[in-house]
Design an enzyme around this catalytic site. Structure first.
Site, short mmCIF file in Angstrom:
data_model
loop_
_atom_site.label_atom_id
_atom_site.label_comp_id
_atom_site.label_asym_id
_atom_site.label_seq_id
_atom_site.Cartn_x
_atom_site.Cartn_y
_atom_site.Cartn_z
N ARG A 129 -3.17 63.50 25.19
CA ARG A 129 -2.03 64.07 24.44
C ARG A 129 -2.57 65.07 23.43
NH1 ARG A 129 -1.32 60.37 27.51
NH2 ARG A 129 0.36 58.84 27.43
N GLU A 185 -2.94 48.86 38.68
CA GLU A 185 -3.73 49.92 38.04
C GLU A 185 -4.28 49.44 36.70
OE1 GLU A 185 -3.04 54.29 35.97
OE2 GLU A 185 -1.53 53.52 37.35
N GLU A 206 -4.25 55.90 22.52
CA GLU A 206 -5.16 54.93 23.12
C GLU A 206 -6.44 54.73 22.30
OE1 GLU A 206 -7.13 53.78 27.46
OE2 GLU A 206 -5.89 55.57 27.25
N LYS A 256 -9.39 53.27 42.26
CA LYS A 256 -8.53 54.12 41.44
C LYS A 256 -9.29 55.36 41.04
CE LYS A 256 -6.50 54.35 36.79
NZ LYS A 256 -6.20 53.65 35.53
#
Length: 367
Positions: free
Chosen positions: A323, A216, A172, A123
């Protein structure tokens, strides 16, 4: 500003200038400077000193960390209920520039998909920027109030920088530590929310059932478990992810917790150990980082890093710097990223990063 501790700082006693790349090492230069700075602050009469600020995506570069002269806490719910947090009108936007342009980003994703299909890379996270120019300088305090109003449940932050401010509403949690207990809630895999309740709920269920997003997410969780296990007692990693949401997105999330094996380990040390997680870099980390440097036509700087606080007792809270926006006068830079795995498509990743940018675009009234 978080569900656990919210506070405002005043002044700057001293900066922490050593890069945090060695921050996980108790006797490394970063931790030694941090301990020295805490002692200086305490000797200067600062009670319970705390280090605050941001660490870049590339932790070998200088951080934006400092010990403030003072700080005071407040209750988030009381703050939200007791005052108008929406702020006033923001300056008119006169230009928006995407970096890279859509066709270049799609080409980057296609190259990354090919790389993840070659077994040496599982990934990689690719990002893009949106540069905004406003007619007048941005009042970052007013912008912050709008961000808080639109994202009251997020980890909201406003960090002063030499040339402006870093501010945002991260969903997060990278690492929170209180005493010997620590917590982390990595996010990986996302889906756009819908204004209609039934369709919105269906989007969440579809994300939980998505093989691509579950794959993922599991890459992130497996690496988090591998990294934390040697430093933990009673590490708890649920076998199945759950859902968390923001006003714009559903996310797959796994709530991890445990106790530190060594009581001398502080929150910043653990956060540096985890940073950057596969949620913002990829897996394996070194290969993903090299590909990011090859493909992304810009330096992430503080974007994709971590922001938070740590006190002298080792308690602290660090969130992933997403963000978010970097503001300098009338220049605003927004950031969004997406995890690329073999099942990714350029079209879907362009859309996903666009939805993530909407958090900040909405704060400017540009949704």
């Amino acid at each position: 500003m978080s569900p656990y501790r919210s506070f405002v700082t005043q002044g700057r006693f001293c900066a922490i200038e050593t890069p945090a790349g060695s921050g996980h090492q108790r006797e490394g230069m970063f931790q030694r400077e941090l301990r020295h700075a805490f002692r200086r602050a305490r000797n200067a009469g600062i009670e319970r000193p705390v280090v605050v600020g941001a660490i870049p995506f590339d932790a070998d570069r200088p951080p934006s960390l400092f010990i403030p002269q003072s700080s005071h806490g407040f209750d988030r719910q009381t703050f939200l209920q007791g005052r108008n947090v929406r702020g006033g009108a923001l300056p008119q936007v006169i230009e928006k520039v995407e970096r890279p342009l859509e066709h270049d980003f799609r080409r980057m994703v296609a190259q990354a998909v090919e790389a993840t299909g070659q077994q040496r890379l599982s990934k990689v996270v690719l990002s893009r920027l949106l540069d905004i120019t406003t007619r007048e300088p941005v009042d970052t305090a007013a912008l912050m109030r709008r961000i808080v109003a639109q994202n009251p449940a997020s980890y909201n932050f406003h960090v002063p920088l030499d040339d402006g401010a870093l501010l945002g509403a991260s969903p997060e949690l990278l690492l929170r530590k209180i005493g010997r207990r620590f917590y982390s809630t990595p996010l990986a895999g996302s889906a756009r929310r819908d204004a209609e309740p039934d369709r919105d709920a269906a989007a969440g269920r579809q994300l939980l059932d998505s093989a691509k997003d579950r794959y993922e997410h599991q890459l992130v969780i497996d690496q988090m478990r591998e990294v934390l296990s040697p430093y933990s007692e009673g590490l708890n990693v649920p076998s199945e992810p759950g859902l968390v949401n923001t006003p714009t997105l559903w996310h797959l999330a796994t709530a991890i917790d445990g106790d530190v094996a060594d009581p001398e380990v502080n929150a910043l040390s653990l956060a540096c150990l985890l940073h950057p997680t596969p949620a913002l870099c990829g897996a394996p980390t070194d290969r993903a980082r090299r590909l990011i440097r090859t493909l992304e036509p810009f330096d992430r700087d503080l974007f994709g890093g971590m922001v938070g606080w740590c006190d002298e007792e080792g308690n602290g809270e660090w969130v992933v710097t997403i963000r978010c926006a970097r503001v300098a006068g009338n220049q605003v830079r927004l950031f969004a990223g997406a995890g690329i795995v073999p099942a990714s498509t350029p079209e879907s990743e362009w859309r996903e990063t666009g939805v993530k940018l909407n958090t900040m675009l909405s704060a400017f009234g540009l949704h």
